[in-house]
Write a protein that holds these residues in place. Sequence first.
Motif, PDB file in Angstrom:
ATOM      1  N   PHE A 259      12.636   9.510   2.062  1.00  0.00           N
ATOM      2  CA  PHE A 259      11.621   9.455   1.116  1.00  0.00           C
ATOM      3  C   PHE A 259      12.049  10.032  -0.041  1.00  0.00           C
ATOM      4  O   PHE A 259      13.060  10.995  -0.344  1.00  0.00           O
ATOM      5  CB  PHE A 259      10.478  10.236   1.643  1.00  0.00           C
ATOM      6  CG  PHE A 259       9.806  10.249   2.886  1.00  0.00           C
ATOM      7  CD1 PHE A 259       9.255   8.836   3.130  1.00  0.00           C
ATOM      8  CD2 PHE A 259       9.856  11.067   4.022  1.00  0.00           C
ATOM      9  CE1 PHE A 259       8.721   8.759   4.243  1.00  0.00           C
ATOM     10  CE2 PHE A 259       9.510  10.822   5.287  1.00  0.00           C
ATOM     11  CZ  PHE A 259       9.022   9.411   5.531  1.00  0.00           C
ATOM     12  N   ARG A 260      11.637   9.291  -1.217  1.00  0.00           N
ATOM     13  CA  ARG A 260      12.149   9.481  -2.515  1.00  0.00           C
ATOM     14  C   ARG A 260      11.387  10.737  -3.146  1.00  0.00           C
ATOM     15  O   ARG A 260      12.018  11.413  -4.138  1.00  0.00           O
ATOM     16  CB  ARG A 260      12.321   8.452  -3.370  1.00  0.00           C
ATOM     17  CG  ARG A 260      13.176   7.538  -3.163  1.00  0.00           C
ATOM     18  CD  ARG A 260      14.553   8.068  -3.757  1.00  0.00           C
ATOM     19  NE  ARG A 260      15.502   6.993  -3.602  1.00  0.00           N
ATOM     20  CZ  ARG A 260      16.255   7.074  -2.610  1.00  0.00           C
ATOM     21  NH1 ARG A 260      16.321   7.738  -1.791  1.00  0.00           N
ATOM     22  NH2 ARG A 260      17.475   5.976  -2.682  1.00  0.00           N
ATOM     23  N   GLN A 261      10.288  11.167  -2.619  1.00  0.00           N
ATOM     24  CA  GLN A 261       9.430  12.265  -3.344  1.00  0.00           C
ATOM     25  C   GLN A 261       9.454  13.328  -2.499  1.00  0.00           C
ATOM     26  O   GLN A 261       9.228  13.375  -1.175  1.00  0.00           O
ATOM     27  CB  GLN A 261       8.001  11.690  -3.370  1.00  0.00           C
ATOM     28  CG  GLN A 261       7.622  10.429  -4.226  1.00  0.00           C
ATOM     29  CD  GLN A 261       8.078  10.874  -5.716  1.00  0.00           C
ATOM     30  OE1 GLN A 261       7.966  11.966  -6.223  1.00  0.00           O
ATOM     31  NE2 GLN A 261       8.496   9.857  -6.379  1.00  0.00           N
ATOM     32  N   PRO A 262      10.012  14.569  -2.996  1.00  0.00           N
ATOM     33  CA  PRO A 262       9.972  15.811  -2.263  1.00  0.00           C
ATOM     34  C   PRO A 262       8.708  16.183  -1.729  1.00  0.00           C
ATOM     35  O   PRO A 262       8.776  16.773  -0.532  1.00  0.00           O
ATOM     36  CB  PRO A 262      10.488  16.868  -3.161  1.00  0.00           C
ATOM     37  CG  PRO A 262      11.232  16.032  -4.650  1.00  0.00           C
ATOM     38  CD  PRO A 262      10.369  14.685  -4.485  1.00  0.00           C
ATOM     39  N   ALA A 263       7.579  15.972  -2.247  1.00  0.00           N
ATOM     40  CA  ALA A 263       6.390  16.438  -1.532  1.00  0.00           C
ATOM     41  C   ALA A 263       6.282  15.502  -0.143  1.00  0.00           C
ATOM     42  O   ALA A 263       5.638  16.201   0.638  1.00  0.00           O
ATOM     43  CB  ALA A 263       5.430  16.016  -2.554  1.00  0.00           C
ATOM     44  N   THR A 264       6.465  14.218  -0.277  1.00  0.00           N
ATOM     45  CA  THR A 264       6.346  13.598   0.901  1.00  0.00           C
ATOM     46  C   THR A 264       7.324  13.932   2.136  1.00  0.00           C
ATOM     47  O   THR A 264       6.994  14.190   2.991  1.00  0.00           O
ATOM     48  CB  THR A 264       6.678  12.077   0.502  1.00  0.00           C
ATOM     49  OG1 THR A 264       5.750  11.636  -0.345  1.00  0.00           O
ATOM     50  CG2 THR A 264       6.418  11.349   1.921  1.00  0.00           C
ATOM     51  N   ALA A 265       8.414  14.477   1.489  1.00  0.00           N
ATOM     52  CA  ALA A 265       9.422  14.844   2.582  1.00  0.00           C
ATOM     53  C   ALA A 265       9.025  16.276   3.069  1.00  0.00           C
ATOM     54  O   ALA A 265       9.097  16.381   4.148  1.00  0.00           O
ATOM     55  CB  ALA A 265      10.962  15.251   1.972  1.00  0.00           C
ATOM     56  N   ALA A 266       8.593  17.150   2.409  1.00  0.00           N
ATOM     57  CA  ALA A 266       7.918  18.581   2.663  1.00  0.00           C
ATOM     58  C   ALA A 266       6.735  18.353   3.723  1.00  0.00           C
ATOM     59  O   ALA A 266       6.460  19.085   4.734  1.00  0.00           O
ATOM     60  CB  ALA A 266       7.560  19.276   1.736  1.00  0.00           C
ATOM     61  N   LEU A 267       5.845  17.241   3.370  1.00  0.00           N
ATOM     62  CA  LEU A 267       4.651  16.968   4.237  1.00  0.00           C
ATOM     63  C   LEU A 267       5.118  16.595   5.586  1.00  0.00           C
ATOM     64  O   LEU A 267       4.532  17.047   6.735  1.00  0.00           O
ATOM     65  CB  LEU A 267       3.630  16.261   3.427  1.00  0.00           C
ATOM     66  CG  LEU A 267       2.901  16.807   2.252  1.00  0.00           C
ATOM     67  CD1 LEU A 267       1.942  15.814   1.604  1.00  0.00           C
ATOM     68  CD2 LEU A 267       2.051  18.018   2.829  1.00  0.00           C
ATOM     69  N   ALA A 268       6.060  15.626   5.657  1.00  0.00           N
ATOM     70  CA  ALA A 268       6.227  15.055   6.763  1.00  0.00           C
ATOM     71  C   ALA A 268       7.046  16.015   7.763  1.00  0.00           C
ATOM     72  O   ALA A 268       6.761  16.143   8.831  1.00  0.00           O
ATOM     73  CB  ALA A 268       7.482  13.891   6.519  1.00  0.00           C
ATOM     74  N   SER A 269       7.911  16.988   7.315  1.00  0.00           N
ATOM     75  CA  SER A 269       8.435  17.906   8.027  1.00  0.00           C
ATOM     76  C   SER A 269       7.475  18.958   8.629  1.00  0.00           C
ATOM     77  O   SER A 269       7.670  19.613   9.700  1.00  0.00           O
ATOM     78  CB  SER A 269       9.609  18.653   7.003  1.00  0.00           C
ATOM     79  OG  SER A 269      10.422  17.848   6.431  1.00  0.00           O
ATOM     80  N   ILE A 270       6.514  19.300   7.502  1.00  0.00           N
ATOM     81  CA  ILE A 270       5.420  20.215   8.206  1.00  0.00           C
ATOM     82  C   ILE A 270       4.521  19.639   9.261  1.00  0.00           C
ATOM     83  O   ILE A 270       4.146  20.331  10.168  1.00  0.00           O
ATOM     84  CB  ILE A 270       4.516  20.710   7.029  1.00  0.00           C
ATOM     85  CG1 ILE A 270       5.528  21.668   5.912  1.00  0.00           C
ATOM     86  CG2 ILE A 270       3.563  21.532   7.475  1.00  0.00           C
ATOM     87  CD1 ILE A 270       4.848  21.993   4.681  1.00  0.00           C
TER      88      ILE A 270
END
Length: 327
Positions: A195-206
């Motif tokens: 994912f290019r957006q850090p917020a999306t990557a953080a939400l997916a990991s959580i």
Amino acid sequence: MLPRPERVPIGRQREGSPWTGLWAVVAKEMADHLTSVRMLILEVLIVLTASGTVYAATQSLRAGAGGSFLFLNLFTTAREPLPAFVGFLGLLVPLIGIALAFDAVNGEFNQRTISKILAQPIYRDALLFGKFLAGLGALALTLSAIWLLIIGLGLLQLGAPPDGEEVVRILWFLLVTIFYGGIWLALAMLFSILFRQPATAALASIAVWLFFTAFWGIIAGLLAQLLRPAPPGDTLALIEQVQLELALARISPNTLYAEVALATLNPAVRALGLILPIQLHGAVPGSPLPAAQSLLLTWPHATGLIAATVLIFALGYVLFQRQEIRA
């Protein structure tokens, strides 16, 4: 006639070692981690948690609630309203791993610095592996400091040093905790590549962490009942169902880590999983298991945590190598 240009063999398109600049990346990224506000907030949170839970545990132990292995009880003894410190670790360690890596790669794309970094004599191999080693090093340094804090508080409050058995178990538990955090570090780095957006990557990991923490145990029980139904009165079928449920539950890193914590910090635990009465024949009730035997008991779990970390990182590595990077 113009001379015909020489063909460069495919195997020689990339000159030098692919790990050139690895330690420069590690040093730079680790310095960024240790001096960032994000890491400072996590460190303060962990220090407050460790201090509060360990102080409450020492008060209970000094009141006579503990027996032998006092330093191991610092991790497992709870006192209302605070739970045991090992319970906090299952929540905090994944969050630290995710916080260290959810913007490891996509942050370089968003800041438009990825092409500038790779224009230097640094290959993608060294860049990705250096970022992972830096995150793992920062995690290991933070957890080691917390372990030293716990031992120091225990020395001050209990007035007695840990024995050799306790030291071996505490160090092994620290090592497995680092491996456990490495899984979430590699997962967050994988999503930072996808994912290019850090917020999306953080939400997916959580979201993945919450799935394994809250829902996978329920799903494992339902799958075991579906795949291995146990008719009433059929003891053998019921045992097979329980064993299948346990095997499915161990797909979750949370289950592996919880079982390692149970067997390492509680020397009385002799087996993990379903125990039949015949397996207890000849065992001395209440006798602690030697540290070497506990390490052998939890070695498959530690191997599973390491293997999961390697597989997740390898998947991210392949995806990163296939990504197109433009100036």
